[in-house]
Design an enzyme around this catalytic site. Structure first.
Site, PDB file in Angstrom:
ATOM      1  N   ASP A 117       0.766  -1.235   0.000  1.00  0.00           N
ATOM      2  CA  ASP A 117       0.000   0.000   0.000  1.00  0.00           C
ATOM      3  C   ASP A 117       0.805   1.298   0.000  1.00  0.00           C
ATOM      4  O   ASP A 117       1.098   1.849  -1.044  1.00  0.00           O
ATOM      5  CB  ASP A 117      -0.992  -0.019   1.165  1.00  0.00           C
ATOM      6  CG  ASP A 117      -2.007  -1.141   1.017  1.00  0.00           C
ATOM      7  OD1 ASP A 117      -1.756  -2.056   0.214  1.00  0.00           O
ATOM      8  OD2 ASP A 117      -3.046  -1.120   1.683  1.00  0.00           O
ATOM      9  N   GLU A 122      -3.079  -7.366  13.023  1.00  0.00           N
ATOM     10  CA  GLU A 122      -2.690  -7.140  11.636  1.00  0.00           C
ATOM     11  C   GLU A 122      -1.197  -6.850  11.518  1.00  0.00           C
ATOM     12  O   GLU A 122      -0.527  -7.315  10.598  1.00  0.00           O
ATOM     13  CB  GLU A 122      -3.512  -5.981  11.067  1.00  0.00           C
ATOM     14  CG  GLU A 122      -3.246  -5.688   9.606  1.00  0.00           C
ATOM     15  CD  GLU A 122      -4.099  -4.541   9.086  1.00  0.00           C
ATOM     16  OE1 GLU A 122      -4.190  -4.387   7.852  1.00  0.00           O
ATOM     17  OE2 GLU A 122      -4.666  -3.785   9.905  1.00  0.00           O
TER      18      GLU A 122
END
Length: 880
Positions: free
Chosen positions: A648, A850
């Site tokens: 990302d 995460e």
């Protein structure tokens, strides 16, 4: 009941007859759209293993707290919801409803055990509604795809021994059970009992027909532990005012009676297939009207009840389902009102699984089936379910220890528990999704600003794990390759089936959408700006890591069948730059769900090969650099994000240009080509076109190797870097060190005797660059962009890339070469750091995260994140 069962069976027989009469009759084809034509590939067939029949039913709704469904486009499904009546705000009854998985400190949920097929036990703790709930399911063996299953919901109101006054005013809890049948064409669903005051909680039944399973019955029982007497005790306590019952009757003067708390209230209604999954709108409508009336009625009661009695006394009696069933209902919701502990058991019976199917359905055969259903249900006692769950739990524990051997490696008890929970939650997050996805068709290199038409793809299905049940409850392409590296160790057949489903999502051009958002239920969990997938956007082809596992498994199976297993430690070299250390291919483990013959696996891979090849070729066409042969770049970048890369916000060239080149995708293409070559050789493809294609792949790997060495390597800084601008005369690097710099080593593209390996190892273990006591950081501390802006891939520790580091070191570098001691040192210390931190964080928070903080090691962002973070099991067991 028997008569109604006979009616349901007769309806099934009539439906079967209609299906037989329709065979061979076409409906005519409408003109296909351009998008529909892109999905004309016939689906790959299922793997031949008969044990895949056990995958038909499962907990395949990962976005909800608990739900079963069939792997079908017209599924049968179950759901579970609950809410308590707020003390002072009855209109919040539905606002605080629990149904879907959400993040928050007052709600936790975790599979304690889940085998991916036939058994699972989950613990849910809801502090807001004062509920501890254990959901368990077990499937019973049968010769059909569907078979039978049993579910137990064991709920406890967490706060025990409350003071008398608090116990009498604690808000009741409404537990809602949902069952739906999305076969609108030929399916049926009927409640076999019906009473205006509600159902007897000791037993009630649904019966119906679905085109995928035939006739079925679902029996639900609230056990004696529910103890309706407790409800009446609370009712007596909170109604101490002499005129209480009279008041309730007065406020409900338009109703026949006060709702009985000791009955099960219900509603049945008709819903379209795309709406059947979401019971919220219907329940909202029912209870919103009731709550509005209740608020007004409370005002009337102010002078007749004391404040602590007023709202708590009335709300549970008024907010109930209406005990009504619409015509042709295909969704049923049942409401239990509880004050204390409750145990609910559901038994699903597929009729055809009990007796031999018969084309001629006469009264005698229907009676036989009815008798078989009753006989089967008679054996489904609470005691037998206790025994089943205990036996499956012991079997799961034994298989887990046999597969991963953590006790032999002397891992601590909390470490073993962490690993077992990680595996269970990955398996418990596997879902089945059906429906269309939103696609934006775009030509390669087309300007992003140009308006495009968004079209729904043809309906499809996907069987896949998910990264996170609350935040990412859908299939992600590059995540799933990592997920299957663990699942394939546990259940190879399951992984093969997931792989097959993903290949079936490929269009005719070879493109697979990086996010699979199929149908309205999946779409409801995705922000609108992320729902549309563009056909020019790639994703790291991590399934080639899994494919490499399949190739190794096939080699091992062939060697075992030939009686000459290959040895470890041999260095294999192809050319000057492709040397690697051969590890023994993983021998087939003694798990029941493992493909154990080379012929079956060969057949499956041969069937998959054309699509694997198409995927690789699509990446070649759409992501290769127009300026330099052997180099690639992620298409459709934006200024701050390269979503297609999976990394990302990792720093890239800014602004994006057509002349930039990316290390990671170049490395992915090199690794993919190598795996494809190995697969082609194993399949012994003799077609001249395939022989030429394999030769071109071998040449391509040599070209990419030269580009990595001469273009991406920054000699001055001694590291691999992206290229911001490339011309034949000059190369301008993006001077950032981080995960991107490691990819040639991560994917085994550096030879063990190449000095570049030592420089990469130095970068990894430098505490001023990427090293921490908790794992390798995503971006160097020396970067000006370290921990800036979103700080997503700009410093935090990600387990998937750390896994790749360990995997590559273990597979390629710690056994041979001049730097093997250095590689072994980095491997050992990094593995210890990762294991210690993830286990400690799980022990502290009872969650998998995460990512992990670069400074404290604490878990952060999405939780529970039971996708690639569960690779800690592979790390602990050294299954690379």
């Amino acid at each position: 009941v028997a008569l109604l069962l006979l009616c349901a069976l007769a309806a099934e027989a009539k439906q079967q007859s209609r299906r037989r009469n329709r065979r061979g009759v076409g409906n005519g084809a409408s003109e296909a759209t351009q998008l529909a034509r892109r999905y004309l590939r016939p689906p790959l067939a299922a793997t031949p293993a008969p044990l895949n029949n056990t995958l038909f039913w499962g907990t395949y709704r990962p976005q909800v707290l608990f739900g079963m469904r069939t792997r079908s486009s017209t599924p049968l499904s179950t759901g579970l919801l609950w809410s308590s009546t707020p003390a002072e705000e009855p209109h919040r009854f539905m606002r605080d409803l629990r149904y879907t998985c959400e993040q928050g400190q007052d709600l936790t949920y975790s599979w304690q055990e889940h085998d991916g097929r036939e058994y699972g036990t989950q613990t849910i703790v809801d502090r807001k509604h004062d509920l501890e709930l254990v959901t368990s399911f077990v499937k019973l063996p049968s010769e059909t795809d569907s078979g039978h299953w049993r579910v137990r919901l064991d709920g406890k109101r967490a706060r025990k021994n409350l003071p008398a006054r608090e116990a009498t005013t604690r808000a009741p809890l409404s537990l809602f059970l949902v069952f739906s049948n999305e076969d609108l064409a030929t399916g049926t669903l009927a409640l076999l009992q019906n009473h205006p005051e509600g159902l007897d909680p000791s037993e009630w039944r649904l019966s119906g027909v679905n085109q995928d399973v035939g006739a079925f019955t679902v029996r639900t029982r609230v056990l004696d532990r529910h103890s309706a007497a407790l409800l009446e005790e609370r009712r007596a306590a909170i109604s101490s005012a002499s005129d209480f019952l009279a008041l309730v009757h007065e406020l409900r003067k338009n109703h026949n009676a006060v709702p009985r708390l000791d009955r099960v209230h219900f509603v049945g209604y008709r819903a379209e297939s795309e709406d059947a999954w979401d019971v919220n709108p219907r329940l909202q409508n029912i209870f919103r009207n009731q709550a509005s009336n209740l608020v007004a009625q409370m005002e009337q009661a102010r002078n007749k009840l004391s404040p602590d009695q007023r709202l708590r006394a009335l709300a549970p009696y008024l907010l109930t389902l209406p005990n009504q069933v619409e015509r042709d209902s295909n969704v049923f919701v049942f409401q239990l009102i509880i004050m204390e502990d409750v145990t609910v058991e559901m038994d699903y019976v597929q009729h055809v699984a009990l007796v031999t199917d018969n084309d001629d359905e006469d009264d005698e055969s229907l009676s036989t089936r009815s008798s078989a259903v009753e006989s089967h249900l008679a054996t489904c006692t609470s005691e037998s379910l206790d025994d089943l769950l205990q036996a499956r739990s012991l079997r799961f524990e034994e298989r887990f220890q046999r597969t991963f051997e953590l006790s032999r490696q002397q891992h601590s008890a909390i470490a073993r528990k962490t690993a077992k929970t990680a595996l269970s939650n990955l398996l418990g997050g596997v879902g089945f999704f059906s429906g269309s996805e939103l696609i934006e068709m775009r030509a390669a290199n087309q300007e992003l600003a140009l308006p495009q038409v968004v079209t729904e793809s043809p309906p499809g299905v996907l069987f896949s794990g998910v990264p996170s049940r609350p935040f990412f409850p859908r299939g992600f392409l590059w995540d799933e390759g990592f997920h299957q590296l663990l699942i394939s160790e546990w259940d190879l057949d399951l992984s093969l089936d997931v792989f097959r489903h993903w290949l079936n999502r490929m269009d005719d051009d070879g493109w697979i959408a990086r996010e699979q958002i199929l149908g309205p239920e999946a779409r409801s969990r995705v922000p609108a700006e992320f729902q549309v997938q563009r056909n020019t956007v790639a994703n790291p082809p991590t399934f080639f890591l899994l494919l490499r596992r399949f190739v190794e498994r096939l080699l091992a199976l062939r060697e075992l069948e030939e009686g000459s297993p290959w040895s470890a430690g041999d260095v294999v070299c192809e050319g000057d730059a492709d040397c690697h250390t051969s590890e023994p291919a993983p021998s087939p483990r003694a798990n029941p769900q493992q493909l154990t013959d080379a012929a079956s696996l060969t057949s499956f891979l041969r069937q998959c090969y054309p699509r694997i090849k198409s995927w690789y070729q699509w990446m070649e066409r759409t992501q290769r650099s127009p300026l330099l042969d052997g180099a690639y770049r992620w298409a459709d970048r934006t200024v701050n994000h390269t979503l297609s890369s999976g990394l990302d916000d990792y720093p890239r060239a800014n602004p994006p240009t057509n002349s930039e080149l990316h290390v990671d995708i170049t490395a992915w293409q090199a690794m993919s080509a190598r795996v494809l070559v190995d697969l082609a050789h194993l399949l012994e493809l003799q077609d001249e076109e395939e022989i030429a294609f394999v030769a071109s792949l071998e040449e391509r790997t040599r070209v990419i190797d030269r580009v990595l060495e001469t273009v991406f390597w920054n000699e001055e800084l001694q590291t691999f870097m992206d290229v911001a601008e490339y011309t034949e005369q000059s190369v301008l690097h993006v001077e950032e060190r981080g995960y991107v710099s490691l990819f040639p080593m991560l994917l085994g593209l550096i030879a063990p005797d190449d000095q570049k390996l030592e420089h990469v190892l130095n970068l990894i273990e430098d505490p001023e660059e990427l090293w921490s006591n908790f794992g390798v950081l995503s971006l160097s501390k020396s970067s000006a962009l370290y921990e800036t802006n979103e700080n997503y891939w700009r410093g935090p520790i990600w387990i998937n890339v750390n896994f790749l580091i360990l995997s590559s070191l273990h597979r390629n570098y710690i056994h041979a070469g001049p730097y093997h001691e250095h590689a072994h040192s980095v491997y050992t210390r990094l593995r210890e750091n990762l294991m210690n931190n993830i286990v400690a964080e799980y022990d502290r928070t009872h969650q998998f995260w995460e990512q992990y903080n670069a400074v404290t090691g604490h878990g952060q962002r999405t939780n529970p994140f039971t996708g690639w973070t569960t690779l800690i099991v592979n790390i602990m067991s050294e299954h690379f």
